[in-house]
Design an enzyme around this catalytic site. Structure first.
Site, mmCIF file in Angstrom:
data_model
loop_
_atom_site.group_PDB
_atom_site.id
_atom_site.type_symbol
_atom_site.label_atom_id
_atom_site.label_comp_id
_atom_site.label_asym_id
_atom_site.label_seq_id
_atom_site.Cartn_x
_atom_site.Cartn_y
_atom_site.Cartn_z
ATOM 1 N N GLU A 143 0.849 -1.197 0.000
ATOM 2 C CA GLU A 143 0.000 0.000 0.000
ATOM 3 C C GLU A 143 0.879 1.239 0.000
ATOM 4 O O GLU A 143 2.085 1.128 0.269
ATOM 5 C CB GLU A 143 -0.902 -0.016 1.242
ATOM 6 C CG GLU A 143 -0.114 0.119 2.520
ATOM 7 C CD GLU A 143 -0.680 -0.670 3.707
ATOM 8 O OE1 GLU A 143 -1.443 -1.625 3.494
ATOM 9 O OE2 GLU A 143 -0.336 -0.304 4.837
ATOM 10 N N LYS A 145 2.909 4.570 1.021
ATOM 11 C CA LYS A 145 3.485 5.120 2.243
ATOM 12 C C LYS A 145 3.106 6.594 2.262
ATOM 13 O O LYS A 145 3.687 7.408 1.544
ATOM 14 C CB LYS A 145 4.999 4.948 2.246
ATOM 15 C CG LYS A 145 5.649 5.387 3.538
ATOM 16 C CD LYS A 145 7.107 4.996 3.566
ATOM 17 C CE LYS A 145 7.730 5.274 4.919
ATOM 18 N NZ LYS A 145 7.607 6.664 5.353
ATOM 19 N N ASP A 147 2.594 10.393 3.138
ATOM 20 C CA ASP A 147 3.572 11.357 3.631
ATOM 21 C C ASP A 147 2.863 12.510 4.329
ATOM 22 O O ASP A 147 2.677 13.579 3.776
ATOM 23 C CB ASP A 147 4.387 11.875 2.438
ATOM 24 C CG ASP A 147 5.666 12.547 2.884
ATOM 25 O OD1 ASP A 147 5.995 12.457 4.079
ATOM 26 O OD2 ASP A 147 6.335 13.168 2.043
ATOM 27 N N TYR A 256 -3.953 2.515 8.290
ATOM 28 C CA TYR A 256 -3.259 1.428 7.594
ATOM 29 C C TYR A 256 -2.790 0.308 8.519
ATOM 30 O O TYR A 256 -2.129 -0.621 8.096
ATOM 31 C CB TYR A 256 -2.064 1.975 6.812
ATOM 32 C CG TYR A 256 -1.141 2.837 7.640
ATOM 33 C CD1 TYR A 256 -0.350 2.277 8.625
ATOM 34 C CD2 TYR A 256 -1.089 4.211 7.440
ATOM 35 C CE1 TYR A 256 0.473 3.047 9.396
ATOM 36 C CE2 TYR A 256 -0.254 4.995 8.203
ATOM 37 C CZ TYR A 256 0.525 4.411 9.185
ATOM 38 O OH TYR A 256 1.332 5.182 9.948
ATOM 39 N N LYS A 361 11.138 3.006 -0.811
ATOM 40 C CA LYS A 361 11.174 4.468 -0.944
ATOM 41 C C LYS A 361 11.317 4.860 -2.410
ATOM 42 O O LYS A 361 12.159 4.310 -3.119
ATOM 43 C CB LYS A 361 12.366 5.036 -0.167
ATOM 44 C CG LYS A 361 12.273 4.772 1.318
ATOM 45 C CD LYS A 361 11.385 5.766 2.013
ATOM 46 C CE LYS A 361 12.155 7.022 2.272
ATOM 47 N NZ LYS A 361 11.690 7.775 3.424
ATOM 48 N N CYS A 455 26.893 41.243 -23.263
ATOM 49 C CA CYS A 455 26.796 39.835 -23.667
ATOM 50 C C CYS A 455 28.107 39.115 -23.328
ATOM 51 O O CYS A 455 29.179 39.567 -23.728
ATOM 52 C CB CYS A 455 26.516 39.729 -25.161
ATOM 53 S SG CYS A 455 26.603 38.034 -25.751
ATOM 54 N N CYS A 458 29.604 38.107 -27.091
ATOM 55 C CA CYS A 458 30.025 39.076 -28.115
ATOM 56 C C CYS A 458 30.229 40.477 -27.549
ATOM 57 O O CYS A 458 30.583 41.398 -28.271
ATOM 58 C CB CYS A 458 29.020 39.114 -29.259
ATOM 59 S SG CYS A 458 27.491 39.959 -28.808
ATOM 60 N N CYS A 473 20.717 39.747 -25.743
ATOM 61 C CA CYS A 473 21.771 40.234 -26.613
ATOM 62 C C CYS A 473 21.098 40.452 -27.963
ATOM 63 O O CYS A 473 20.505 39.525 -28.506
ATOM 64 C CB CYS A 473 22.866 39.177 -26.710
ATOM 65 S SG CYS A 473 23.952 39.420 -28.125
ATOM 66 N N CYS A 478 25.803 37.453 -33.091
ATOM 67 C CA CYS A 478 26.531 36.967 -31.904
ATOM 68 C C CYS A 478 26.802 35.473 -32.067
ATOM 69 O O CYS A 478 25.906 34.690 -32.383
ATOM 70 C CB CYS A 478 25.703 37.226 -30.653
ATOM 71 S SG CYS A 478 26.294 36.374 -29.193
HETATM 72 S S1 IVH Z 1 3.140 0.555 8.748
HETATM 73 C C1 IVH Z 1 5.134 -0.934 12.679
HETATM 74 N N1 IVH Z 1 2.009 1.576 6.655
HETATM 75 O O1 IVH Z 1 5.758 5.527 7.803
HETATM 76 C C2 IVH Z 1 5.287 -0.085 11.511
HETATM 77 N N2 IVH Z 1 3.404 2.994 7.947
HETATM 78 O O2 IVH Z 1 8.650 4.797 9.021
HETATM 79 C C3 IVH Z 1 4.000 0.474 11.166
HETATM 80 N N3 IVH Z 1 3.542 5.287 7.108
HETATM 81 O O3 IVH Z 1 5.683 7.283 10.479
HETATM 82 C C4 IVH Z 1 4.107 1.285 9.980
HETATM 83 N N4 IVH Z 1 2.196 5.003 5.390
HETATM 84 O O4 IVH Z 1 3.315 6.651 9.919
HETATM 85 C C5 IVH Z 1 2.831 1.810 7.685
HETATM 86 N N5 IVH Z 1 0.886 2.328 4.773
HETATM 87 C C6 IVH Z 1 1.699 2.557 5.804
HETATM 88 C C7 IVH Z 1 2.281 3.826 6.028
HETATM 89 C C8 IVH Z 1 3.139 4.005 7.120
HETATM 90 C C9 IVH Z 1 2.941 5.867 6.047
HETATM 91 C C10 IVH Z 1 4.465 5.981 8.007
HETATM 92 C C11 IVH Z 1 4.224 5.728 9.452
HETATM 93 C C12 IVH Z 1 5.555 5.968 10.080
HETATM 94 C C13 IVH Z 1 6.506 5.739 8.968
HETATM 95 C C14 IVH Z 1 7.324 4.528 9.239
#
Ligand code: IVH
Length: 719
Positions: A143, A145, A147, A256, A361, A455, A458, A473, A478
């Site tokens: 899924e 990650k 931010d 999540y 990442k 310039c 030139c 220029c 040139c």
């Molecule tokens: S699982 C036990 N799932 O990533 C570990 N973390 O470095 C539980 N994060 O600050 C993390 N999306 O908040 C998990 N789908 C996702 C996530 C997620 C973002 C963040 C989490 C934490 C960091 C982990």
């Protein structure tokens, strides 16, 4: 806490470490020294990031430092100390007058991976930990990650009881009141129906990218400081003093993870589930916002999947890396989790992260580096562009060392100086740019940028037209301009001469073979064949490519002349109006302005170009060398089909068609003999209106001379 000198030193040390190839794993003495260094720089960056909210390295640079330290500590366990940054789960709490909440289970971090190979290593480790054979196929859930800001929610007896930030992993700030204001967090959820009395959920509070733009626009209107990115706006939103302000910020929460669950007598209820997927499915069914398995946004991958084996996971992660910019929320990678809870238990945990999960990442889009110098480059139309020469830095998979600084105002507004440390970003397909310079890392040796008055090539005086941001220029002879015009002339969208790219042209130019674009058509191929790296074959190929270009349609030629603002589209419009390029010599200024889509500035530029004797001479020379200047069939508008049902009519489509796509409709119309019009005018015969037709319909109605058809009528006329 850190003086400017210390900050500079620690930054320099970080960069040195990042640039040195490998952590010294061989020698314990060297390792001890490096461990000390890593700890001091990591502490500094954590302070900058978490306390000051003003990091001087990118996230991925920080991650690399952290990983090096972890690695060394793994190899030399004797070097591990309690106060090492790797020994705490996470950074300092803000400690600002809010109550603290102790999490029911510690909130750990995630280990990182960066490519398919890292994922394969992870898969191998998982199998080993689980006691599975090497060729076993493990089921994974994956899924995004997210931010944003991490949140931890506790429900007791089906009610939201507490909400907290992640804090140091063991304890977080109490943000219950604020999280109650977030609409995607249910205040009540029927966990009791599933035998759960107390449950702890983890998730991420986010602001959608478009909402973030609006939040910032509002702040700008109010004269407030702008947020640098959606994450900062979201994490700030968690800690508002007044929950109404949190609500105004448009926070949403994705859940999540279900980390802890007990029944009414306090017995662990996680055993009710077999997989991560089951837990998330339950949360989804209870009304939580979870990553979706059936995302509806067009063309995007689902947000979460369960798949067999690590290759499928890697594929999913790469697809997401590519679609990342189309997704409405900021994500910085994917999270891969062993789906089976039983296998998760077999994998276990380190002090820092679960061994059954890993973050994939995405390639970093930001990095910091030093701006070594600024060069002023003269383009084909004389525009002088400042270009930053950077210490090379890797960004989203490529090494970046030249970045345009656009114009004087850009440099002034960002106060960019030569010698500065700068933050560079390369997002999606966008060309890299400088986000900011770090004032706090200056040592006094940085030099303000002196904009040239003449310039750099030139030496003629530069001028800045009142309506432009750029210095120019104006000397058409040139050397820099001549060279750039040649390079543009042969490029793909212009004359498209294969084998005559930038470096070859530069080489021929230095040899004194090229003085104007006409010379490109009288190259001495025998001499070229004798050049190092060429030979008979390449020279013959080059001749073929040049000969082929001689019979190009004239729209290519017009475009290739580097008339300011004359792009390919307007070149086509002009080409359709003349039998021979020299006709334009007779055109008065007004004649250009009669062509729709040719504006007054472009009209003036083309007019002046064809009034200039030099340019006419150049074209005559090219003609004598065999370059085509007469209109070709490619230059004419699509020919109408004699005798078709729409023969001789001009037609235009507007609004959304329901049966046909726009492209298909246009094809059918031209096949029936119609010509496609560029807009609504007196010359238009038919306007076909789809759903939600707007201004074009109104204009056609106002003219009263245009037939207006529905899509259905159009289709009947064709049959
Ligand atoms: S699982 C036990 N799932 O990533 C570990 N973390 O470095 C539980 N994060 O600050 C993390 N999306 O908040 C998990 N789908 C996702 C996530 C997620 C973002 C963040 C989490 C934490 C960091 C982990």
């Amino acid at each position: 806490m850190y003086s400017p000198d210390q900050q500079r030193e620690l930054y320099e040390l970080s960069k040195q470490i990042l640039f040195s190839p490998e952590a010294p794993l061989g020698d314990a003495g060297e390792a001890a020294e490096r461990v000390q260094e890593l700890r001091s720089v990591i502490r500094f960056h954590e302070w900058k990031y978490y306390v000051q909210n003003d990091p001087v390295v990118s996230d991925s640079e920080y991650d690399q430092l952290y990983k090096q330290l972890e690695n060394l500590e793994r190899h030399f366990p004797d070097l591990v100390t309690d106060d090492s940054p790797t020994r705490r789960v996470s950074p300092d709490l803000t400690g600002e007058d809010v109550p603290l909440v102790t999490h029911l289970t510690p909130m750990l971090s995630l280990d990182n991976s960066y490519d398919a190979e890292d994922l394969a290593d992870f898969d191998e480790r998982v199998k080993k930990l689980c006691g599975l054979p090497k060729d076993a196929v493990v089921e994974y859930a994956a899924e995004p990650k997210f931010d944003g800001g991490t949140i931890v929610l506790v429900y007791e007896n089906d009610k939201l009881a507490r909400a907290a930030t992640r804090g140091n992993g063991a304890m977080g700030d109490d943000i219950t009141a604020n999280m109650r204001a977030v609409r995607s967090i249910p205040l009540k959820a029927a966990f009791s129906k599933h035998g759960i009395t107390t449950v702890e959920l983890r998730g991420e509070a986010l602001i959608r990218k478009d909402v973030f733009e609006k939040v910032n626009a509002r702040r700008q209107a109010n004269g407030d400081v702008l947020f640098a990115n959606p994450r900062n706006a979201a994490t700030g939103g968690l800690r508002m003093k007044d929950p109404r302000e949190t609500a105004e910020r448009g926070l949403e929460a994705f859940i999540y993870q279900l980390g802890y669950a007990t029944d009414e007598v306090g017995t662990n209820a996680i055993g009710n589930f077999e997989t991560h997927r089951q837990m998330i499915d339950l949360l989804e069914s209870l009304g939580f916002k979870t990553p979706s398995m059936t995302t509806t946004a067009t063309g995007l991958q689902p947000e979460r999947i369960v798949c067999q084996g690590i290759e499928a996971v890697a594929e999913f992660c790469t697809q997401w890396q590519e679609q990342r910019d189309k997704y409405p929320y900021e994500i910085d990678g994917m999270v891969v989790k062993v789906n089976s809870l039983e296998l998760q238990a077999r994998c276990g945990y380190t002090a820092h992260h679960p061994r059954w999960a890993i973050a994939f990442k995405f390639k970093a889009r930001q990095a910091t580096t030093r701006l070594r110098d600024i060069e002023f480059q003269v383009g084909k139309t004389g525009a002088v562009t400042p270009v930053a020469k950077l210490e090379p830095v890797a960004l989203a998979g490529v090494t970046v060392q030249n970045v345009s600084l656009h114009n004087e105002e850009f440099i002034r507004s960002k106060d960019i100086r030569i010698g500065d440390r700068v933050l560079v970003e390369r997002a999606g397909d966008v060309i890299p740019y400088i986000v900011k310079s770090f004032e706090e890392l200056r040592d006094g040796s940085e030099k303000p940028v002196v904009y040239p008055t003449h310039c750099p090539v030139c030496n003629s005086v530069l001028v800045k037209p009142a309506d432009e941001a750029i210095w120019r220029c104006e000397n058409a002879e040139c050397e820099a301009q001549v060279l750039q015009r040649m390079i543009f002339h042969t490029s793909k969208h212009a004359m498209d001469i294969e084998g005559l790219g930038e470096s070859t042209i530069e080489r021929f130019y230095k040899l004194g073979w090229l003085h104007s674009i006409a010379d490109l058509y009288r190259l001495d191929y025998e001499k070229i064949a004798r050049l190092e790296g060429f030979g008979e074959k390449s020279a013959a190929n080059l001749r073929k490519a040049v000969d082929k270009a001689k019979s190009n349609p004239i729209y290519r030629l017009l475009h290739s002349l580097s008339v300011h603002h004359l792009g390919q589209k307007s070149s086509k419009l002009l080409a359709a109006e003349v039998e021979n390029v020299f006709d334009l010599q007779q055109w008065p200024l007004e004649r250009y302005q009669q062509i729709k889509d040719i504006g007054p500035v472009l009209a003036k530029n083309v007019y002046h170009f064809f009034q200039n004797e030099h340019n006419i001479d150049l074209l005559r020379t090219m003609e004598s060398l065999g370059v085509n200047l007469a209109q070709t069939p490619d230059d004419q508008k699509p020919q109408s089909v004699e005798g078709g049902p729409l023969s001789g009519k001009s037609i235009l489509f507007t609004g959304t068609l329901t049966t046909l796509t726009r492209e298909l409709a246009e094809q059918q119309a031209t096949a029936a003999g119609a010509t496609l019009a560029g807009g609504v005018s007196k010359n238009l015969n038919i306007l076909v209106v789809g759903e939600k037709a707007g201004s074009k319909l109104k204009k056609a109605q106002a003219l009263g001379t245009v037939e207006i058809w529905t899509e259905e009528e159009f289709l009947t006329k064709l049959s």
